[in-house]
Design an enzyme around this catalytic site. Structure first.
Site, mmCIF file in Angstrom:
data_model
loop_
_atom_site.group_PDB
_atom_site.id
_atom_site.type_symbol
_atom_site.label_atom_id
_atom_site.label_comp_id
_atom_site.label_asym_id
_atom_site.label_seq_id
_atom_site.Cartn_x
_atom_site.Cartn_y
_atom_site.Cartn_z
ATOM 1 N N LYS A 156 111.026 25.313 29.957
ATOM 2 C CA LYS A 156 110.719 24.528 28.767
ATOM 3 C C LYS A 156 110.366 23.079 29.148
ATOM 4 O O LYS A 156 109.360 22.867 29.765
ATOM 5 C CB LYS A 156 111.901 24.618 27.797
ATOM 6 C CG LYS A 156 112.395 26.062 27.575
ATOM 7 C CD LYS A 156 111.340 26.973 26.968
ATOM 8 C CE LYS A 156 111.673 28.458 27.125
ATOM 9 N NZ LYS A 156 112.969 28.885 26.612
ATOM 10 N N ARG A 215 116.597 32.931 49.500
ATOM 11 C CA ARG A 215 117.659 33.456 48.632
ATOM 12 C C ARG A 215 119.005 32.759 48.868
ATOM 13 O O ARG A 215 119.959 32.982 48.131
ATOM 14 C CB ARG A 215 117.791 34.977 48.786
ATOM 15 C CG ARG A 215 118.695 35.609 47.739
ATOM 16 C CD ARG A 215 118.630 37.121 47.711
ATOM 17 N NE ARG A 215 118.635 37.715 49.035
ATOM 18 C CZ ARG A 215 119.711 37.823 49.817
ATOM 19 N NH1 ARG A 215 120.881 37.399 49.397
ATOM 20 N NH2 ARG A 215 119.622 38.383 51.009
ATOM 21 N N TYR A 271 120.644 31.160 21.821
ATOM 22 C CA TYR A 271 119.336 31.631 22.279
ATOM 23 C C TYR A 271 119.373 33.173 22.348
ATOM 24 O O TYR A 271 120.346 33.758 22.827
ATOM 25 C CB TYR A 271 119.034 31.037 23.656
ATOM 26 C CG TYR A 271 117.775 31.590 24.247
ATOM 27 C CD1 TYR A 271 116.541 31.229 23.734
ATOM 28 C CD2 TYR A 271 117.815 32.496 25.290
ATOM 29 C CE1 TYR A 271 115.369 31.765 24.254
ATOM 30 C CE2 TYR A 271 116.652 33.037 25.824
ATOM 31 C CZ TYR A 271 115.437 32.659 25.295
ATOM 32 O OH TYR A 271 114.285 33.184 25.808
ATOM 33 N N ASP A 285 124.073 25.107 27.159
ATOM 34 C CA ASP A 285 122.654 25.327 27.364
ATOM 35 C C ASP A 285 121.967 24.085 26.805
ATOM 36 O O ASP A 285 121.877 23.897 25.603
ATOM 37 C CB ASP A 285 122.215 26.599 26.628
ATOM 38 C CG ASP A 285 120.731 26.902 26.810
ATOM 39 O OD1 ASP A 285 119.964 25.952 27.074
ATOM 40 O OD2 ASP A 285 120.338 28.076 26.657
HETATM 41 C C1 PLP Z 1 113.885 29.884 26.890
HETATM 42 C C2 PLP Z 1 115.319 29.615 26.757
HETATM 43 C C3 PLP Z 1 116.256 30.260 27.574
HETATM 44 C C4 PLP Z 1 115.870 31.314 28.589
HETATM 45 O O1 PLP Z 1 115.045 30.818 29.576
HETATM 46 P P1 PLP Z 1 114.015 31.718 30.403
HETATM 47 O O2 PLP Z 1 113.415 30.737 31.345
HETATM 48 O O3 PLP Z 1 113.057 32.320 29.429
HETATM 49 O O4 PLP Z 1 114.798 32.788 31.091
HETATM 50 C C5 PLP Z 1 117.580 29.931 27.414
HETATM 51 N N1 PLP Z 1 117.984 29.044 26.496
HETATM 52 C C6 PLP Z 1 117.129 28.414 25.681
HETATM 53 C C7 PLP Z 1 117.643 27.451 24.678
HETATM 54 C C8 PLP Z 1 115.763 28.665 25.777
HETATM 55 O O5 PLP Z 1 114.908 28.056 24.965
#
Ligand code: PLP
Length: 391
Positions: free
Chosen positions: A199, A48, A102, A174
């Site tokens: 992703k 952690r 998102y 993001d």
């Molecule tokens: C999937 C996604 C998230 C969130 O990610 P998790 O791993 O599901 O918590 C944030 N931003 C975008 C653009 C995403 O595709």
């Protein structure tokens, strides 16, 4: 040795390896300990605290990929997003966010921020001016997504960075949809880069993780909150993610190529109304995308002609799966109106330009000819079903 000077696939394969000095194995050994020596050590390690051998190694790889001084990895993309946001926002502060966000991030803001006394404004559009218009005396952070989900809008990174610097704000992106292969926002002056590593970094639809990359100073601040919030990632997942990222460069390049082929194919198809892909020259922000992206990515969206039922089409696909998530090596589709953007309500969706006929397409690494054949047979089935109904 400057690690950032290495080429993409060399960074993916080698930077941040844990050296196996004892057995000289080809891959990083996995350290699963949750307990390390406390006395007489320079670094007190604990999962952690984000500093186990495998955690530290993977952070080096991600920092190198994003041309950042440092990085942190988290248990999910949302853990990375929430921790980064809360590091730079406190009660009484204000944040300007992109309208098209998102879904999870949108819900974090709209369901939680009022409780914490953090003010927020969503832009009407995605141009830098739309953001600057909403800046107030107490604004601390600008938050963008480009390319955005699901309409693949493009926002100028240098335009946002300039506004943030002018007003003394932290700019955050993001960067999930682009991946570090296609876009490195720090090169354009953005302060904090966030990824859902679930992703493209993971890339095989079997890992949930998140990452943040920035300066040493910003990462130290984010870490200080992160260890209190506790959103760290298990070492086993860290190890799997390091393995996955070795092929990220070649995976994402294959996905870029396939997406470009599929976008052009769909764009010239009689049964398709509209295609949203930043790699098509008629995309409204094609020039900005070309300037700031090294590849246009594996995500696109399209609308069927009005007489065709999008749901029926989706169900008729055989090779291309319907799926919530994205960015795996397998191609998937989803209806934003019925899934990711369902909670927005019909009116807000309409305002954002997300129609019921819109289909989001995460293009995988299959042969494009096979993907096209699947779409052809699904369109044929959809048309036949439509005719049956009319009779
Ligand atoms: C999937 C996604 C998230 C969130 O990610 P998790 O791993 O599901 O918590 C944030 N931003 C975008 C653009 C995403 O595709």
């Amino acid at each position: 040795m400057d690690k950032n000077k290495k080429g993409l696939n060399t960074i993916c394969t080698h930077v941040g390896e844990v050296k196996d000095n004892e057995y000289k194995g080809a891959t990083s050994p996995l350290y699963m300990s949750t307990s390390y020596a406390f006395e007489d050590v320079d670094v007190k390690r604990y999962p952690r605290y984000f500093n186990t051998p495998n955690q530290e190694a993977l952070c080096k790889k991600i920092a190198a990929l994003e041309h950042a001084e440092a990085a942190l990895i988290f248990g999910s993309g949302m853990a990375a997003i929430s921790t980064a946001l809360l590091t730079f926002l406190k009660a009484g502060d204000h944040i300007v966010l992109q309208q098209i966000l998102y879904g999870g991030t949108y819900h974090l803001i709209t369901e939680e921020f009022n409780k914490w006394g953090i003010e927020y404004s969503f832009t009407q559009g995605w141009r830098p001016q739309d953001f600057e218009d909403l800046i107030k005396e107490n604004t601390k952070v600008i938050y963008i997504e480009t390319p955005s989900n699901p309409l693949l809008t493009i926002t100028s990174l240098s335009g946002i960075a300039e506004i943030a610097k002018k007003h003394g704000l932290i700019s955050m992106i993001d960067n999930t949809f682009a991946s570090p292969v296609n876009q490195n926002p720090i090169d354009f002056g953005i302060d904090v880069v966030i990824h859902s590593a679930t992703k493209y970094m993971g890339g095989h639809s079997d890992i949930c993780a998140g990452a943040v990359a920035s300066t040493d100073e910003n990462i130290a601040r984010i870490f200080s909150l992160a260890k209190n919030l506790g959103g760290s990632l298990s070492d086993y997942t860290v190890w799997l993610l390091e393995r996955s990222m070795k092929t990220m460069g070649i995976r994402v390049k294959a996905q870029n190529e396939n997406a470009q082929r599929m976008a052009e194919y769909l764009d010239s198809h009689d049964d398709i109304q509209k295609v949203y892909y930043p790699g098509l020259p008629d995309h409204p922000d094609y020039d900005i995308a070309k300037l700031q992206m090294k590849g246009f990515g594996g995500m696109l969206s399209f609308e069927l002609k009005e007489n065709l039922d999008a749901l029926q089409f989706q169900k008729a696909l055989e090779l291309i799966k319907s799926s919530m998530s994205l960015a795996g090596v397998e191609s998937t589709v989803l209806s934003p109106a019925r899934t990711s953007h369902a909670l927005l309500g019909a009116e807000e969706r309409k305002r954002q330009g997300i129609s019921d006929a819109l289909i989001r397409f995460s293009v995988g690494i299959e042969e494009p000819e096979d993907l096209m054949a699947d779409i052809e047979q699904a369109l044929k089935k959809t048309k036949n079903a439509g005719q049956m109904q009319k009779r």
